[in-house]
Design a protein around this motif. Structure first.
Motif, PDB file in Angstrom:
ATOM      1  N   LEU A 142       1.037  -1.295  -0.072  1.00  0.00           N
ATOM      2  CA  LEU A 142      -0.134  -0.007   0.064  1.00  0.00           C
ATOM      3  C   LEU A 142       0.841   1.192   0.019  1.00  0.00           C
ATOM      4  O   LEU A 142       0.011   2.464  -0.177  1.00  0.00           O
ATOM      5  CB  LEU A 142      -1.035   0.241   1.197  1.00  0.00           C
ATOM      6  CG  LEU A 142      -2.141  -0.954   1.515  1.00  0.00           C
ATOM      7  CD1 LEU A 142      -2.551  -0.999   2.810  1.00  0.00           C
ATOM      8  CD2 LEU A 142      -3.094  -1.019   0.412  1.00  0.00           C
ATOM      9  N   ALA A 143       2.109   1.241   0.146  1.00  0.00           N
ATOM     10  CA  ALA A 143       2.972   2.230   0.772  1.00  0.00           C
ATOM     11  C   ALA A 143       2.985   3.286  -0.402  1.00  0.00           C
ATOM     12  O   ALA A 143       2.941   4.537  -0.448  1.00  0.00           O
ATOM     13  CB  ALA A 143       4.261   1.839   1.010  1.00  0.00           C
ATOM     14  N   GLY A 144       3.178   2.929  -1.803  1.00  0.00           N
ATOM     15  CA  GLY A 144       3.401   3.681  -2.931  1.00  0.00           C
ATOM     16  C   GLY A 144       2.142   4.645  -3.021  1.00  0.00           C
ATOM     17  O   GLY A 144       2.148   5.724  -3.411  1.00  0.00           O
ATOM     18  N   ASP A 165       7.184  -3.018   7.733  1.00  0.00           N
ATOM     19  CA  ASP A 165       6.306  -2.340   6.970  1.00  0.00           C
ATOM     20  C   ASP A 165       6.894  -0.924   6.637  1.00  0.00           C
ATOM     21  O   ASP A 165       8.107  -0.645   6.905  1.00  0.00           O
ATOM     22  CB  ASP A 165       4.924  -1.949   7.866  1.00  0.00           C
ATOM     23  CG  ASP A 165       5.191  -1.352   9.217  1.00  0.00           C
ATOM     24  OD1 ASP A 165       6.458  -0.936   9.442  1.00  0.00           O
ATOM     25  OD2 ASP A 165       4.074  -0.878  10.002  1.00  0.00           O
ATOM     26  N   VAL A 166       5.870   0.129   5.997  1.00  0.00           N
ATOM     27  CA  VAL A 166       6.408   1.380   5.578  1.00  0.00           C
ATOM     28  C   VAL A 166       5.785   2.271   6.528  1.00  0.00           C
ATOM     29  O   VAL A 166       4.858   2.304   6.837  1.00  0.00           O
ATOM     30  CB  VAL A 166       6.158   1.821   4.424  1.00  0.00           C
ATOM     31  CG1 VAL A 166       6.767   3.297   3.926  1.00  0.00           C
ATOM     32  CG2 VAL A 166       6.894   0.635   3.430  1.00  0.00           C
ATOM     33  N   ALA A 182      -9.047   9.621  10.439  1.00  0.00           N
ATOM     34  CA  ALA A 182     -10.159   9.195   9.717  1.00  0.00           C
ATOM     35  C   ALA A 182      -9.883   9.031   8.182  1.00  0.00           C
ATOM     36  O   ALA A 182     -10.139   7.918   7.595  1.00  0.00           O
ATOM     37  CB  ALA A 182     -11.410   9.908   9.976  1.00  0.00           C
ATOM     38  N   TRP A 183      -9.102   9.849   7.636  1.00  0.00           N
ATOM     39  CA  TRP A 183      -8.714   9.940   6.371  1.00  0.00           C
ATOM     40  C   TRP A 183      -7.903   8.667   5.969  1.00  0.00           C
ATOM     41  O   TRP A 183      -7.872   8.056   4.869  1.00  0.00           O
ATOM     42  CB  TRP A 183      -8.015  11.436   5.613  1.00  0.00           C
ATOM     43  CG  TRP A 183      -7.579  11.224   4.537  1.00  0.00           C
ATOM     44  CD1 TRP A 183      -8.293  11.253   3.190  1.00  0.00           C
ATOM     45  CD2 TRP A 183      -6.139  10.808   4.316  1.00  0.00           C
ATOM     46  NE1 TRP A 183      -7.267  11.221   2.249  1.00  0.00           N
ATOM     47  CE2 TRP A 183      -6.146  11.056   2.674  1.00  0.00           C
ATOM     48  CE3 TRP A 183      -4.907  10.733   4.872  1.00  0.00           C
ATOM     49  CZ2 TRP A 183      -4.847  10.987   2.310  1.00  0.00           C
ATOM     50  CZ3 TRP A 183      -3.784  10.714   4.262  1.00  0.00           C
ATOM     51  CH2 TRP A 183      -3.803  10.648   2.717  1.00  0.00           C
ATOM     52  N   ALA A 184      -6.622   8.757   6.885  1.00  0.00           N
ATOM     53  CA  ALA A 184      -5.805   7.620   6.683  1.00  0.00           C
ATOM     54  C   ALA A 184      -6.443   6.238   6.817  1.00  0.00           C
ATOM     55  O   ALA A 184      -6.086   5.077   6.137  1.00  0.00           O
ATOM     56  CB  ALA A 184      -4.620   7.885   7.638  1.00  0.00           C
ATOM     57  N   ARG A 191      -6.638  -0.371   7.066  1.00  0.00           N
ATOM     58  CA  ARG A 191      -5.108  -0.983   7.022  1.00  0.00           C
ATOM     59  C   ARG A 191      -4.051  -0.128   7.533  1.00  0.00           C
ATOM     60  O   ARG A 191      -2.921  -0.699   8.014  1.00  0.00           O
ATOM     61  CB  ARG A 191      -4.850  -1.827   5.841  1.00  0.00           C
ATOM     62  CG  ARG A 191      -6.045  -2.700   5.529  1.00  0.00           C
ATOM     63  CD  ARG A 191      -5.930  -3.216   4.040  1.00  0.00           C
ATOM     64  NE  ARG A 191      -4.555  -4.036   3.696  1.00  0.00           N
ATOM     65  CZ  ARG A 191      -4.144  -4.476   2.546  1.00  0.00           C
ATOM     66  NH1 ARG A 191      -4.810  -4.093   1.567  1.00  0.00           N
ATOM     67  NH2 ARG A 191      -2.944  -5.120   2.653  1.00  0.00           N
ATOM     68  N   ALA A 192      -4.501   1.231   7.554  1.00  0.00           N
ATOM     69  CA  ALA A 192      -3.379   1.930   8.066  1.00  0.00           C
ATOM     70  C   ALA A 192      -3.327   1.994   9.885  1.00  0.00           C
ATOM     71  O   ALA A 192      -4.298   1.842  10.510  1.00  0.00           O
ATOM     72  CB  ALA A 192      -3.447   3.473   7.926  1.00  0.00           C
ATOM     73  N   ARG A 193      -1.807   2.016  10.383  1.00  0.00           N
ATOM     74  CA  ARG A 193      -1.942   2.116  11.884  1.00  0.00           C
ATOM     75  C   ARG A 193      -1.240   3.299  12.185  1.00  0.00           C
ATOM     76  O   ARG A 193      -0.235   3.897  11.586  1.00  0.00           O
ATOM     77  CB  ARG A 193      -0.914   0.897  12.134  1.00  0.00           C
ATOM     78  CG  ARG A 193      -1.484  -0.387  12.026  1.00  0.00           C
ATOM     79  CD  ARG A 193      -0.489  -1.677  12.052  1.00  0.00           C
ATOM     80  NE  ARG A 193       0.448  -1.396  10.981  1.00  0.00           N
ATOM     81  CZ  ARG A 193       0.509  -1.869   9.751  1.00  0.00           C
ATOM     82  NH1 ARG A 193      -0.628  -2.476   9.247  1.00  0.00           N
ATOM     83  NH2 ARG A 193       1.349  -1.633   8.802  1.00  0.00           N
TER      84      ARG A 193
END
Length: 207
Positions: A142-144, A165-166, A182-184, A191-193
């Motif tokens: 997902l990083a890119g 992870d990144v 919330a946006w992340a 899946r963002a932490r």
């Protein structure tokens, strides 16, 4: 609050007297007094070295000095300029070389105030906006896309680390913290932490 973008100086001449204002960014009262003491030592041949400073998170600590000029004609006008512009973390010394013509109380007050104002215009001012560094971790897959979305949203990561992870560190304005998190979560399908770090400030130039 605001502070100067950088230290510097500017000169004003009034009826053959030279007024050189030197500004410094200072973290606290100890740094302000040390800067003033060092400047006075370096310019001990001057007629006067008048001073003013504002420090504290809300600019709550102020002090000024006339250094032999008539009371209230130097330090207070200098301080008034700093306070009127909403500054903190700023110390000013105006070094006067007497030109042989007396200016009177009103003339002195105007000259010292104008010297500080001119120096502020020369070095520039920045606004200190409170932020919190949010560390966002995402999988490599997902990083890119996520980093691209960050840039598109106007966020410039301060640091990006690649490991299991990144992880990207993002300075987020305090009022926007919940909306950013919330946006992340939304753009990464949950899946963002995210992890909030220490508060700080970012500097935004004031036109």
């Amino acid at each position: 609050m605001r502070t100067i973008r950088q230290g510097g100086s500017a000169e004003l001449e009034v009826r053959r007297s030279r007024f050189v204002c030197t500004l410094a960014r200072v973290a606290d009262e100890a740094e302000a007094t040390a800067f003033i003491a060092g400047h006075r030592r370096a310019h001990r041949d001057a007629t006067h070295n008048c001073t003013a400073y504002v420090v504290g998170e809300r600019g709550e600590i102020t002090k000024s000095g006339d250094d032999g000029e008539p009371a209230g004609t130097a330090g207070i006008p200098m301080l008034e300029v700093l306070v009127r512009r909403g500054l903190t973390g700023t110390a000013a010394v105006v070094t006067r070389h007497f030109g042989g013509v007396k200016l009177g109380a009103g003339g002195l007050a105007r000259a010292y105030g104008q010297a500080v104002a001119g120096a502020l215009d020369a070095v520039g001012v920045v606004e200190l906006r409170p932020v919190v560094t949010v560390t966002v971790g995402v999988d490599h897959a997902l990083a890119g896309r996520f980093l691209g979305d960050l840039h598109a949203r106007g966020h410039q990561p301060g640091d990006v680390r690649y490991g299991a992870d990144v992880q990207a560190d993002v300075a987020v304005p305090v009022p926007d913290l919940e909306a950013f998190e919330a946006w992340a979560a939304e753009v990464t399908a949950g899946r963002a932490r995210t992890r909030r770090g220490a508060p700080g400030h970012v500097e935004v130039p004031v036109p």
